[in-house]
Write a protein that holds these residues in place. Structure first.
Motif, PDB file in Angstrom:
ATOM      1  N   PHE A  61       0.870  -1.181   0.000  1.00  0.00           N
ATOM      2  CA  PHE A  61       0.000   0.000   0.000  1.00  0.00           C
ATOM      3  C   PHE A  61       0.907   1.232   0.000  1.00  0.00           C
ATOM      4  N   ARG A  62       1.039   1.859  -1.166  1.00  0.00           N
ATOM      5  CA  ARG A  62       1.932   3.006  -1.310  1.00  0.00           C
ATOM      6  C   ARG A  62       1.167   4.307  -1.046  1.00  0.00           C
ATOM      7  N   GLU A  63       1.816   5.417  -1.336  1.00  0.00           N
ATOM      8  CA  GLU A  63       1.201   6.712  -1.020  1.00  0.00           C
ATOM      9  C   GLU A  63      -0.082   6.965  -1.804  1.00  0.00           C
ATOM     10  N   TYR A  64      -0.104   6.586  -3.096  1.00  0.00           N
ATOM     11  CA  TYR A  64      -1.303   6.907  -3.882  1.00  0.00           C
ATOM     12  C   TYR A  64      -1.710   5.807  -4.852  1.00  0.00           C
ATOM     13  N   ASP A  65      -1.071   4.636  -4.746  1.00  0.00           N
ATOM     14  CA  ASP A  65      -1.571   3.452  -5.444  1.00  0.00           C
ATOM     15  C   ASP A  65      -1.023   2.233  -4.710  1.00  0.00           C
ATOM     16  N   TYR A 118       4.004 -10.163  -7.740  1.00  0.00           N
ATOM     17  CA  TYR A 118       3.022 -11.243  -7.788  1.00  0.00           C
ATOM     18  C   TYR A 118       3.769 -12.540  -8.135  1.00  0.00           C
ATOM     19  N   GLU A 119       3.706 -13.621  -7.381  1.00  0.00           N
ATOM     20  CA  GLU A 119       2.949 -13.883  -6.177  1.00  0.00           C
ATOM     21  C   GLU A 119       3.845 -13.846  -4.945  1.00  0.00           C
ATOM     22  N   GLU A 120       4.978 -13.177  -5.052  1.00  0.00           N
ATOM     23  CA  GLU A 120       5.929 -13.136  -3.941  1.00  0.00           C
ATOM     24  C   GLU A 120       5.382 -12.353  -2.750  1.00  0.00           C
ATOM     25  N   SER A 121       4.755 -11.188  -3.019  1.00  0.00           N
ATOM     26  CA  SER A 121       4.272 -10.370  -1.906  1.00  0.00           C
ATOM     27  C   SER A 121       2.758 -10.213  -1.875  1.00  0.00           C
ATOM     28  N   ILE A 122       2.078 -10.734  -2.880  1.00  0.00           N
ATOM     29  CA  ILE A 122       0.608 -10.829  -2.848  1.00  0.00           C
ATOM     30  C   ILE A 122       0.198 -12.009  -3.726  1.00  0.00           C
ATOM     31  N   ASN A 123      -0.869 -12.713  -3.307  1.00  0.00           N
ATOM     32  CA  ASN A 123      -1.405 -13.787  -4.160  1.00  0.00           C
ATOM     33  C   ASN A 123      -2.851 -13.457  -4.523  1.00  0.00           C
ATOM     34  N   LYS A 124      -3.497 -14.399  -5.220  1.00  0.00           N
ATOM     35  CA  LYS A 124      -4.851 -14.130  -5.702  1.00  0.00           C
ATOM     36  C   LYS A 124      -5.836 -13.840  -4.563  1.00  0.00           C
ATOM     37  N   PHE A 125      -5.667 -14.564  -3.451  1.00  0.00           N
ATOM     38  CA  PHE A 125      -6.546 -14.317  -2.298  1.00  0.00           C
ATOM     39  C   PHE A 125      -6.332 -12.898  -1.760  1.00  0.00           C
ATOM     40  N   GLY A 126      -5.072 -12.480  -1.782  1.00  0.00           N
ATOM     41  CA  GLY A 126      -4.756 -11.115  -1.337  1.00  0.00           C
ATOM     42  C   GLY A 126      -5.399 -10.081  -2.242  1.00  0.00           C
ATOM     43  N   ILE A 127      -5.368 -10.326  -3.554  1.00  0.00           N
ATOM     44  CA  ILE A 127      -5.987  -9.410  -4.520  1.00  0.00           C
ATOM     45  C   ILE A 127      -7.496  -9.349  -4.292  1.00  0.00           C
ATOM     46  N   THR A 128      -8.115 -10.522  -4.050  1.00  0.00           N
ATOM     47  CA  THR A 128      -9.566 -10.549  -3.795  1.00  0.00           C
ATOM     48  C   THR A 128      -9.893  -9.744  -2.541  1.00  0.00           C
ATOM     49  N   ASN A 129      -9.070  -9.894  -1.506  1.00  0.00           N
ATOM     50  CA  ASN A 129      -9.292  -9.097  -0.298  1.00  0.00           C
ATOM     51  C   ASN A 129      -9.113  -7.603  -0.557  1.00  0.00           C
ATOM     52  N   LEU A 130      -8.153  -7.271  -1.421  1.00  0.00           N
ATOM     53  CA  LEU A 130      -7.982  -5.866  -1.812  1.00  0.00           C
ATOM     54  C   LEU A 130      -9.274  -5.361  -2.465  1.00  0.00           C
ATOM     55  N   VAL A 181      -2.690  -1.671  -8.480  1.00  0.00           N
ATOM     56  CA  VAL A 181      -3.987  -1.087  -8.817  1.00  0.00           C
ATOM     57  C   VAL A 181      -3.914   0.424  -8.626  1.00  0.00           C
ATOM     58  N   LYS A 182      -4.374   1.157  -9.640  1.00  0.00           N
ATOM     59  CA  LYS A 182      -4.599   2.600  -9.497  1.00  0.00           C
ATOM     60  C   LYS A 182      -6.100   2.780  -9.336  1.00  0.00           C
ATOM     61  N   MET A 183      -6.512   3.489  -8.301  1.00  0.00           N
ATOM     62  CA  MET A 183      -7.937   3.576  -8.020  1.00  0.00           C
ATOM     63  C   MET A 183      -8.346   4.980  -7.617  1.00  0.00           C
ATOM     64  N   GLY A 184      -9.606   5.273  -7.807  1.00  0.00           N
ATOM     65  CA  GLY A 184     -10.116   6.585  -7.435  1.00  0.00           C
ATOM     66  C   GLY A 184     -11.625   6.557  -7.283  1.00  0.00           C
ATOM     67  N   GLU A 216      -4.294   9.675   2.469  1.00  0.00           N
ATOM     68  CA  GLU A 216      -5.317   9.390   3.500  1.00  0.00           C
ATOM     69  C   GLU A 216      -6.218   8.233   3.063  1.00  0.00           C
ATOM     70  N   GLU A 217      -6.602   8.238   1.786  1.00  0.00           N
ATOM     71  CA  GLU A 217      -7.475   7.179   1.281  1.00  0.00           C
ATOM     72  C   GLU A 217      -6.731   5.849   1.179  1.00  0.00           C
ATOM     73  N   MET A 218      -5.440   5.905   0.857  1.00  0.00           N
ATOM     74  CA  MET A 218      -4.643   4.676   0.825  1.00  0.00           C
ATOM     75  C   MET A 218      -4.510   4.088   2.227  1.00  0.00           C
ATOM     76  N   LYS A 219      -4.343   4.972   3.199  1.00  0.00           N
ATOM     77  CA  LYS A 219      -4.227   4.515   4.597  1.00  0.00           C
ATOM     78  C   LYS A 219      -5.536   3.861   5.050  1.00  0.00           C
ATOM     79  N   GLU A 220      -6.638   4.481   4.669  1.00  0.00           N
ATOM     80  CA  GLU A 220      -7.961   3.949   5.008  1.00  0.00           C
ATOM     81  C   GLU A 220      -8.185   2.592   4.331  1.00  0.00           C
TER      82      GLU A 220
END
Length: 484
Positions: free
Chosen positions: A12-16, A21-33, A118-121, A131-135
């Motif tokens: 979770f970076r400052e703005y994205d 993949y899959e070293e630090s996140i896997n598919k289950f992690g993406i689904t939770n995201l 993921v870039k999101m808005g 702030e939104e990334m932290k949330e």
């Protein structure tokens, strides 16, 4: 499922968000995201079934990651509108065009293969701020998910709608010969068509899609890519060269002689071109950008104001929106154009189009136009290694140090510090317009250092040497990616 779940909090970076993949996140992690993002969107929009535009870049694993992300979003009640293979700016544009509630673009931009993100808005034209990334991080890691029942629909042929929108508003009169380089990234199926559509003669360079990136990463700050564009410009006697990054929100520019033009200087040229038609406009630039904006005569004559702000596409985007600025320019090649030129978000192809308008308006070559700017001696953007968990404290201490140095009247290369800007690390300026910057990188375990002097190359180096000495004393700095 919790036993198999993998999601590194540092993704979770400052703005994205970015992970290997899959070293630090896997598919289950993406689904939770997806569940976390869906929950956040529902909380912010106060809608049970908000409409989310989703797209993905051209990497071998991006589509499967998008499916896992959608699964999470749908489980919270979100209604997905999938525009398919996309550029980030196409997804941002779709939010306006389809009047949707939020966006989620699966991309690792210019990062090497293996990375995803993921870039999101939520608000139109804006992407998540810190702030939104932290949330989002808090919701996702603590699994505070809303449960609902969403749905999905495919939006077919949206690529054409996006292309036609840019083409229809931006026809040019002059026949500009442009090398268009995409590093085999996603921009390859967009940029050549759009630039041809506005009236350019296009020379394609690595525009076929190939997710192995056989030559180099699609990154307009990568010297290998820039050298390849320069060679093609000279071989084809082209007027301009454009290099686009992996998700198409940035552009790098090479002039007709094959020389790279730093993006902040391109931004200033575009601002000078726009100023006479748009008096009293504001321009937002990031703290890594040239000091020439502050003293430019054409901008002053047209009562235009420049605001220096935090580096990062999300920060500049928000500041452009907040200030109702005409445009924003970031040194990394993210440019933002507000109405009537755009919708406020960063679009590398629209940025290239604005450079074409600049050439269309003048009977001069790009190399002649750049010579009209005062000469400055600019360092590259340097990044000494500094651990993610230490970099912000290091910068905080350095900020205090420079505040002390200014109070004490300490001289660097026989000059006292005139001004200090601390919106993003510390940018300190001298009477002659020379300056230095130290900030923490938003997406890597490193610091960021830039220096510039309108006086001499020697002064630029002296400022860097002073910064480097201070940083070495902290004992927290590793190797530089490059030095001057």
């Amino acid at each position: 499922m919790s036993e198999q779940l993998k999601i590194d909090p540092y993704g979770f970076r400052e703005y994205d968000a970015r992970w290997l993949y899959e070293e630090s996140i896997n598919k289950f992690g993406i689904t939770n995201l997806g569940k976390g993002l869906g929950t956040q969107i529902i909380n912010h929009t106060k809608k049970n079934n908000p409409r989310i535009i989703v797209g993905h870049d051209y990497r071998s694993y991006s589509e499967e990651i998008k499916e896992a992300l959608k699964e999470g979003l749908i489980s919270t009640g979100c209604s997905i509108e999938d525009v398919g293979l996309s550029l980030s700016p196409m997804v941002y544009f779709a939010q306006f065009n389809l009047d949707a509630d939020a966006v989620a673009m699966v991309t690792a931009s210019h990062n090497e293969n293996g990375w995803t993100g993921v870039k999101m808005g939520i608000a139109k034209g804006l992407t998540h701020a810190p702030e939104e990334m932290k949330e989002l991080k808090e919701i996702t890691l603590n699994q505070k998910f809303i449960k609902g029942k969403g749905q999905e629909k495919k939006i077919n042929d949206f690529q054409k709608i996006y292309k036609d929108d840019l083409i229809s508003k931006n026809k040019i009169n002059k026949k500009i010969k442009a090398v268009v380089a995409c590093g085999n990234g996603t921009a390859g199926i967009f940029a050549p068509d759009i630039l041809r559509g506005i009236g350019c003669e296009v020379v394609e360079l690595d525009c076929n899609l190939d997710w192995t990136f056989p030559k180099y990463n699609p990154n307009p700050e990568d010297l290998e890519m820039l050298h390849a564009i320069a060679k093609a410009v000279k071989e084809n006697n082209a007027d301009i060269g454009f290099g686009f990054d992996g998700d198409g929100d940035r552009v790098g520019v090479i002039d007709n002689n094959g020389n790279e033009i730093f993006s902040d200087k391109i931004g200033l040229l575009i601002a000078r071109n726009l100023a006479p038609k748009h008096n009293n406009s504001k321009f937002v630039v990031d703290v890594k950008s040239t000091g020439l904006f502050a003293k430019d005569e054409i901008l002053k004559e047209n009562n235009c104001e420049t605001v220096y702000w935090k580096t990062g596409h999300s920060h500049i985007k928000r500041k452009v929106n907040y200030e109702k600025a005409l445009a924003g320019f970031e040194k990394s090649g993210h440019f933002f154009f507000n109405q009537p030129l755009g919708f406020g978000y960063d679009d590398g192809i629209n940025s290239a189009i604005q450079v074409c308008h600049l050439l269309d308006n003048q009977e001069k070559t790009m190399s002649e136009i750049i010579k009209e700017l005062p000469n400055t001696f600019q360092s590259p953007t340097m990044a000494p290694f500094c651990k993610d968990e230490e970099k912000y404290q290091v910068v905080e201490d350095i900020v205090k140090k420079f505040e002390e140095l200014k109070k004490q009247g300490t001289e660097i290369d026989n000059q006292p510090i005139k001004d200090i800007l601390t919106v993003n690390g510390v940018r300190f300026t001298f009477e002659d317009g020379s300056w230095g910057l130290i900030r923490a990188s938003s997406n890597k375990p490193s610091l960021v250092i830039v220096t510039e002097s309108p006086t001499s190359d020697e002064r630029k180096k002296k400022i860097f040497e002073f910064i480097d000495q201070l940083l070495q004393k902290t004992g927290k700095i590793g190797e530089y990616d490059q030095k001057i």
